[in-house]
Motif scaffolding. Structure first.
Motif, PDB file in Angstrom:
ATOM      1  N   VAL A 185       0.827  -1.208   0.000  1.00  0.00           N
ATOM      2  CA  VAL A 185       0.000   0.000   0.000  1.00  0.00           C
ATOM      3  C   VAL A 185       0.862   1.259   0.000  1.00  0.00           C
ATOM      4  CG1 VAL A 185      -1.644   1.351   1.380  1.00  0.00           C
ATOM      5  CG2 VAL A 185      -2.003  -1.093   1.036  1.00  0.00           C
ATOM      6  N   PHE A 186       1.984   1.215   0.689  1.00  0.00           N
ATOM      7  CA  PHE A 186       2.883   2.368   0.719  1.00  0.00           C
ATOM      8  C   PHE A 186       3.292   2.770  -0.697  1.00  0.00           C
ATOM      9  CE2 PHE A 186       7.286   3.943   0.773  1.00  0.00           C
ATOM     10  CZ  PHE A 186       7.105   5.110   1.502  1.00  0.00           C
ATOM     11  N   TYR A 187       3.662   1.791  -1.521  1.00  0.00           N
ATOM     12  CA  TYR A 187       4.083   2.096  -2.880  1.00  0.00           C
ATOM     13  C   TYR A 187       2.887   2.395  -3.789  1.00  0.00           C
ATOM     14  CZ  TYR A 187       8.618   0.283  -1.389  1.00  0.00           C
ATOM     15  OH  TYR A 187       9.800   0.077  -0.730  1.00  0.00           O
ATOM     16  N   LEU A 188       1.794   1.661  -3.620  1.00  0.00           N
ATOM     17  CA  LEU A 188       0.622   1.866  -4.471  1.00  0.00           C
ATOM     18  C   LEU A 188       0.000   3.239  -4.244  1.00  0.00           C
ATOM     19  CD1 LEU A 188      -1.019  -1.660  -4.079  1.00  0.00           C
ATOM     20  CD2 LEU A 188      -0.021  -0.733  -6.173  1.00  0.00           C
ATOM     21  N   LYS A 189      -0.069   3.647  -2.998  1.00  0.00           N
ATOM     22  CA  LYS A 189      -0.736   4.908  -2.679  1.00  0.00           C
ATOM     23  C   LYS A 189      -0.006   6.096  -3.288  1.00  0.00           C
ATOM     24  CE  LYS A 189      -2.432   7.596   1.251  1.00  0.00           C
ATOM     25  NZ  LYS A 189      -2.478   7.695   2.730  1.00  0.00           N
ATOM     26  N   GLN A 190       1.315   6.010  -3.383  1.00  0.00           N
ATOM     27  CA  GLN A 190       2.084   7.105  -3.954  1.00  0.00           C
ATOM     28  C   GLN A 190       1.709   7.384  -5.407  1.00  0.00           C
ATOM     29  OE1 GLN A 190       6.086   5.684  -3.335  1.00  0.00           O
ATOM     30  NE2 GLN A 190       6.327   6.791  -1.405  1.00  0.00           N
ATOM     31  N   GLN A 191       1.194   6.376  -6.100  1.00  0.00           N
ATOM     32  CA  GLN A 191       0.897   6.500  -7.525  1.00  0.00           C
ATOM     33  C   GLN A 191      -0.601   6.582  -7.811  1.00  0.00           C
ATOM     34  OE1 GLN A 191       3.408   6.964  -9.509  1.00  0.00           O
ATOM     35  NE2 GLN A 191       4.961   6.508  -7.962  1.00  0.00           N
ATOM     36  N   MET A 192      -1.416   6.844  -6.805  1.00  0.00           N
ATOM     37  CA  MET A 192      -2.866   6.878  -7.019  1.00  0.00           C
ATOM     38  C   MET A 192      -3.314   7.843  -8.116  1.00  0.00           C
ATOM     39  SD  MET A 192      -4.709   6.422  -3.328  1.00  0.00           S
ATOM     40  CE  MET A 192      -6.220   7.043  -4.038  1.00  0.00           C
TER      41      MET A 192
END
Length: 381
Positions: free
Chosen positions: A198-205
């Protein structure tokens, strides 16, 4: 006579010595010849390798401009549903690797089948190679074997309380923070996988075009996905699905109850399986083309409210699939439902309709008209 025999035996011994000496010389000659052949073969292989490299340097593919090679890669990428094209091109040779890494589009289709014990850092690597501006098509399937399944502490279901009481307590990982100083938890991969992902996914929302997350069953860091919040202006397709019922309480996830006025202007398709249905969810706040919802029996839905929610999508909906095992009757007489057979809810573009679950779904079925319907599936208790 004795002297003759002694002389003969001595001659035999002498001849045998000569034979042995000849054999030794022959063996040495053969050994020398073999060593010479080995040396010659090694030299030949080295020369062939040099010739192969030389041919490679003048091969026609070497003369293909990088721009044309990139165009070929992208043509193949368009036909590749697996998302492996970029990885395959990057493994061929140094030049292909350079071209593939300089082509962010090759890395925008993320197809990841992984396990809790695998590192979630591959998501970071994939997104870094996808550049900084192109829309992302993300599809992740997390395999969770029964032995790794866990009941998160955030789960508030009383149904699972006895089960959770019998399980060995697990160490809690750090909560996902919104500030820039947050760093992914370090430790047991199976317990921190969700937080790191989620840390990496959220950065690219802001770049999400399609987001699909499927998993086998609930796991210890599943609640980290409630950290996904904020606007996703490019998101067109959203899905979270669990093969087994996911009893974790998602109702406090900001995308579920629309308390933060989150906007998803491009959203067209929503699919959730074995998750609670929240009718005022941000995911359902604007007209959609496709809705697939298979809800939990622990999240009852009021039939009148369901009709009102579907009315928001009446003019755009092409595919509707609802499986709701738990429903509650209207708080007022059925004759005052917002839609009935006399005052139907019309879906002019609806082509596929599937209704299943609680017997109150029959009231919804009786209130729907769909002049463009091509496929109908009904499985109501």
């Amino acid at each position: 006579m004795a002297s003759f025999l002694d002389t003969t035996l001595q001659n035999i011994t002498s001849v045998q010595d000569q034979i042995n000496s000849a054999k030794c010389r022959l063996s040495q000659s053969i050994l020398d010849a073999k060593q010479e052949l080995t040396t010659l073969y090694s030299e030949k292989r080295a020369l062939e390798e040099e010739a192969r490299r030389a041919l490679g340097e003048v091969a026609p593919i070497r003369r293909v401009p990088a721009e044309l090679m990139r165009a070929i890669f992208l043509e193949i990428f368009e036909e590749d549903a697996t998302g492996k094209a970029g990885w395959i091109f990057a493994a061929v040779c140094r030049r292909w690797r350079i071209v593939s890494l300089e082509t962010p589009m090759l890395w925008t289709r993320i197809r990841l089948i992984t396990k809790l014990d695998d590192s979630a850092d591959v998501i970071r690597l994939w997104m870094e190679r996808a550049g900084h501006s192109m829309p992302l098509d993300i599809e992740i399937y997390l395999r969770v074997p029964q032995i790794k399944a866990a009941i998160p502490a955030e789960c508030g279901s009383s149904v699972l309380a006895p089960i959770a009481a019998n399980r060995r307590p697990r160490r809690r990982t750090g909560a996902l923070m919104d500030d820039g100083g947050y760093s992914p938890p370090v430790g047991n991969g199976s317990e921190s996988w969700g937080h790191v992902a989620v840390f990496y996914l959220k950065q690219q929302m802001p770049r999400w075009k399609r987001f699909v997350f499927r998993y086998d069953r609930v796991f210890s860091s599943l609640a980290a996905f409630k950290g996904i919040s904020g606007d996703a202006p490019k998101l067109q397709d959203f899905e979270i699905s669990s093969i087994e019922p996911s009893m974790i309480n998602f109702t406090d996830w900001s995308w579920m109850p629309n308390i933060a006025n989150i906007t998803l202007p491009a959203l067209q398709r929503v699919s959730t399986t074995n998750l609670p249905l929240v009718l005022n969810s941000s995911l359902l706040s604007q007209p959609l083309h496709t809705i697939y919802i298979s809800a939990l029996s622990t999240s009852p839905v009021q039939v009148g409210s369901l009709m009102q929610m579907l009315a928001k999508h009446a003019l755009t909906l092409c595919v509707l699939s609802l499986n709701l095992p738990s429903m509650t009757p209207p708080v007022v007489p059925a004759t005052t439902l917002p839609f009935t057979s006399n005052t139907p809810l019309c879906f002019p573009l609806l082509e596929e309709l599937s209704l299943g679950g609680h017997n109150l779904m029959s009231q919804l079925a009786g209130a729907i008209t769909a002049p463009s319907l091509e496929e109908l599936n009904v499985d109501i208790d």
